[in-house]
Scaffold this motif. Sequence first.
Motif, PDB file in Angstrom:
ATOM      1  N   ALA A 275      35.043 -44.625  43.471  1.00 26.42           N
ATOM      2  CA  ALA A 275      34.802 -44.762  44.889  1.00 26.42           C
ATOM      3  C   ALA A 275      33.729 -44.072  45.298  1.00 26.42           C
ATOM      4  CB  ALA A 275      36.115 -44.538  45.584  1.00 26.42           C
ATOM      5  N   VAL A 276      33.490 -42.718  45.021  1.00 27.98           N
ATOM      6  CA  VAL A 276      32.251 -41.814  45.414  1.00 27.98           C
ATOM      7  C   VAL A 276      31.244 -42.484  45.030  1.00 27.98           C
ATOM      8  CG1 VAL A 276      31.394 -39.617  45.171  1.00 27.98           C
ATOM      9  CG2 VAL A 276      33.791 -40.053  45.492  1.00 27.98           C
ATOM     10  N   GLY A 277      31.026 -43.058  44.205  1.00 25.30           N
ATOM     11  CA  GLY A 277      29.865 -43.979  43.517  1.00 25.30           C
ATOM     12  C   GLY A 277      29.592 -45.133  44.554  1.00 25.30           C
TER      13      GLY A 277
ATOM     14  N   LEU B  70      26.186 -44.348  46.244  1.00 24.37           N
ATOM     15  CA  LEU B  70      25.251 -44.927  45.545  1.00 24.37           C
ATOM     16  C   LEU B  70      25.660 -46.457  45.181  1.00 24.37           C
ATOM     17  CD1 LEU B  70      24.486 -42.637  42.471  1.00 24.37           C
ATOM     18  CD2 LEU B  70      22.986 -43.025  44.473  1.00 24.37           C
ATOM     19  N   PRO B  71      25.624 -47.170  46.655  1.00 24.32           N
ATOM     20  CA  PRO B  71      26.140 -48.575  46.749  1.00 24.32           C
ATOM     21  C   PRO B  71      25.324 -49.490  45.944  1.00 24.32           C
ATOM     22  CG  PRO B  71      25.301 -48.122  48.832  1.00 24.32           C
ATOM     23  CD  PRO B  71      25.355 -46.537  47.950  1.00 24.32           C
TER      24      PRO B  71
ATOM     25  N   LEU C 274      38.747 -47.386  51.530  1.00 17.90           N
ATOM     26  CA  LEU C 274      38.543 -48.586  51.536  1.00 17.90           C
ATOM     27  C   LEU C 274      37.916 -49.092  50.266  1.00 17.90           C
ATOM     28  CD1 LEU C 274      38.740 -51.615  52.813  1.00 17.90           C
ATOM     29  CD2 LEU C 274      36.543 -50.947  53.806  1.00 17.90           C
ATOM     30  N   TYR C 275      36.875 -48.437  49.859  1.00 15.30           N
ATOM     31  CA  TYR C 275      36.178 -48.580  48.707  1.00 15.30           C
ATOM     32  C   TYR C 275      37.079 -48.386  47.231  1.00 15.30           C
ATOM     33  CZ  TYR C 275      31.606 -49.198  51.004  1.00 15.30           C
ATOM     34  OH  TYR C 275      30.515 -49.527  51.899  1.00 15.30           O
TER      35      TYR C 275
ATOM     36  N   PRO D  19      26.722 -53.810  42.320  1.00 18.96           N
ATOM     37  CA  PRO D  19      26.460 -54.683  41.379  1.00 18.96           C
ATOM     38  C   PRO D  19      27.204 -54.521  40.165  1.00 18.96           C
ATOM     39  CG  PRO D  19      24.370 -53.896  42.435  1.00 18.96           C
ATOM     40  CD  PRO D  19      25.625 -52.930  42.827  1.00 18.96           C
ATOM     41  N   LEU D  20      27.328 -53.427  39.949  1.00 20.72           N
ATOM     42  CA  LEU D  20      28.562 -53.135  38.889  1.00 20.72           C
ATOM     43  C   LEU D  20      29.883 -53.748  38.892  1.00 20.72           C
ATOM     44  CD1 LEU D  20      28.090 -49.470  37.819  1.00 20.72           C
ATOM     45  CD2 LEU D  20      27.564 -51.333  36.505  1.00 20.72           C
TER      46      LEU D  20
END
Length: 111
Positions: free
Chosen positions: A85-87, A91-92, A69-70, A97-98
């Motif tokens: 996507a792993v980030g 580390l959401p 999904l991400y 925010p990015l």
Amino acid sequence: MIGSIIQLALSILMIVSMWKVFETFGQKGWACIIPFYNIIVMLRIAKWEPVKFWFFLIPIYNIYLCFLLYRDIAAKYGKGSNEFAVGLLLLPFIFFPLLAFKETPIAEDVE
């Protein structure tokens, strides 16, 4: 005490970031703070069937689905790599925010 302040700041940052992502795609921003409903809205953003929500209730498999999904949501911003996507998954508070504040989604994906 300082840990609580940091946690509060990160929580506010995540809410604001997800609110902006939701509104960018024509969804209600307040949906990001409603448990379970926010997943359904994210499924709409990624153009998945809402019935897939039920698969998010399956342990372990939900982590894989969240990754997919991400990845699909990041692809709408031109960041469709697996690393991004792993980030978003691990580390959401850095990667959402990015997306929300530095990138503009691809025009045809915005509703």
